[in-house]
Design an enzyme around this catalytic site. Sequence first.
Site, mmCIF file in Angstrom:
data_model
loop_
_atom_site.group_PDB
_atom_site.id
_atom_site.type_symbol
_atom_site.label_atom_id
_atom_site.label_comp_id
_atom_site.label_asym_id
_atom_site.label_seq_id
_atom_site.Cartn_x
_atom_site.Cartn_y
_atom_site.Cartn_z
ATOM 1 N N LYS A 109 0.721 -1.237 0.022
ATOM 2 C CA LYS A 109 -0.002 0.015 0.118
ATOM 3 C C LYS A 109 0.991 1.113 0.071
ATOM 4 O O LYS A 109 1.845 1.296 0.744
ATOM 5 C CB LYS A 109 -0.986 0.157 1.237
ATOM 6 C CG LYS A 109 -1.851 -0.970 1.214
ATOM 7 C CD LYS A 109 -3.091 -0.672 0.050
ATOM 8 C CE LYS A 109 -4.159 -1.765 0.198
ATOM 9 N NZ LYS A 109 -5.326 -1.469 -0.895
ATOM 10 N N ASP A 140 -0.201 -0.528 -4.590
ATOM 11 C CA ASP A 140 -1.651 0.124 -4.467
ATOM 12 C C ASP A 140 -1.770 1.301 -4.098
ATOM 13 O O ASP A 140 -1.632 1.169 -2.834
ATOM 14 C CB ASP A 140 -2.312 -1.002 -3.845
ATOM 15 C CG ASP A 140 -3.864 -0.803 -3.971
ATOM 16 O OD1 ASP A 140 -4.256 0.188 -4.862
ATOM 17 O OD2 ASP A 140 -4.628 -1.401 -3.283
ATOM 18 N N GLU A 166 -1.307 -0.564 -9.053
ATOM 19 C CA GLU A 166 -2.808 -0.859 -8.834
ATOM 20 C C GLU A 166 -3.397 0.796 -8.624
ATOM 21 O O GLU A 166 -2.988 1.503 -7.702
ATOM 22 C CB GLU A 166 -3.162 -1.534 -8.028
ATOM 23 C CG GLU A 166 -4.552 -1.798 -7.666
ATOM 24 C CD GLU A 166 -5.121 -2.912 -6.567
ATOM 25 O OE1 GLU A 166 -6.029 -3.033 -6.127
ATOM 26 O OE2 GLU A 166 -4.253 -4.091 -6.433
ATOM 27 N N LYS A 216 -13.447 -8.026 -7.920
ATOM 28 C CA LYS A 216 -13.643 -8.831 -6.466
ATOM 29 C C LYS A 216 -15.079 -9.222 -6.566
ATOM 30 O O LYS A 216 -15.892 -8.615 -7.090
ATOM 31 C CB LYS A 216 -13.516 -7.695 -5.378
ATOM 32 C CG LYS A 216 -12.057 -7.056 -5.220
ATOM 33 C CD LYS A 216 -12.175 -5.996 -4.319
ATOM 34 C CE LYS A 216 -10.506 -5.492 -4.043
ATOM 35 N NZ LYS A 216 -10.387 -4.205 -3.594
#
Length: 330
Positions: A109, A140, A166, A216
């Site tokens: 992250k 991400d 991402e 997802k």
Amino acid sequence: MPAPLPLAEILDSLHVVSLPLATRFRGVDRREAALFEGPEGWAEFSPFLEYDAAEAAAWLAAAIDFASEPQPLPHRDRIRVNATMPAVDADRVPEILARYGACRTVKVKVAETGQVLDEDIARVAAVRAALGPEGRIRVDANGGWNVDEAEHALHALAEFDLEYAEQPCATIGELADVRARLRDWDIPIAADESVRKAEDPLAVARAGAADILIVKAQPLGGVRRTLDIVEQAGLPAVVSSALDTSIGLAQGAHLAAALPVLDHDCGLGTAALFTSDVTADPLVPENGEIPVARVAPDPALLDAHAVSPDRRAWWEHRIRACYAELIART
């Protein structure tokens, strides 16, 4: 379509839990989730708390489908997964990676509110040092950069041999601009929020704004609908999760198993971020993989992690609102 499972049956088997996290993630220390049972087994409904009924309804449709219907036939029975590194200080990287075991891929992250690029660089550097040169690193940003910031940050992070970046920016137009600017840097762009939170999940593919789709099962309405989106988009897909319990991760594993082609490790190892789960045998990665199997909760753990009566009532109200939204749509 909610018809396969009446609302009364959902509420009759409903359990709402709050699971503790090993480290703060997405701004929370505990994760609430609603679980219920249908003819095919247990399912999870866990849209983030800030989502309204219009957005959360797809999550309920996914849970109803998983609880009610046999899932598409699998192409594989185990799924390779990545570790997920929250936006922690670099010195905590080894501790968190140890929770995942032998995962060869780490999603890091970055672009966390209140942090600076130097912290991202230090975190990614620590992950690269832990993985060695053969490990795979993806970052991400959750749409946290503008185009110039994304270009600058990804140039700075390129030395760590990124598998992809991402959602570096929030909008599809910005993703397209970043992808064009990075064309000579060999850093593919993956789209997450631009797929799962979009009114048209195929818009990002039509705009040529991404090289990879992050999909997802819950927010996209279930395994079958997600498979259709991936097929129509014509792009490689990585299956991820939304910090699910092992019951929600099981649905993600069924989605990953049903994809005809799966070239990337999937973001389905996040049970490792919990200090407890709803099953005594959680889907924590073993040798970098999780099995494709349905999960049934342990009654004692459901009781141990049950929310307060007020929180349960809040979730019941939310399920009723989302169910009504699904009825209205049909």
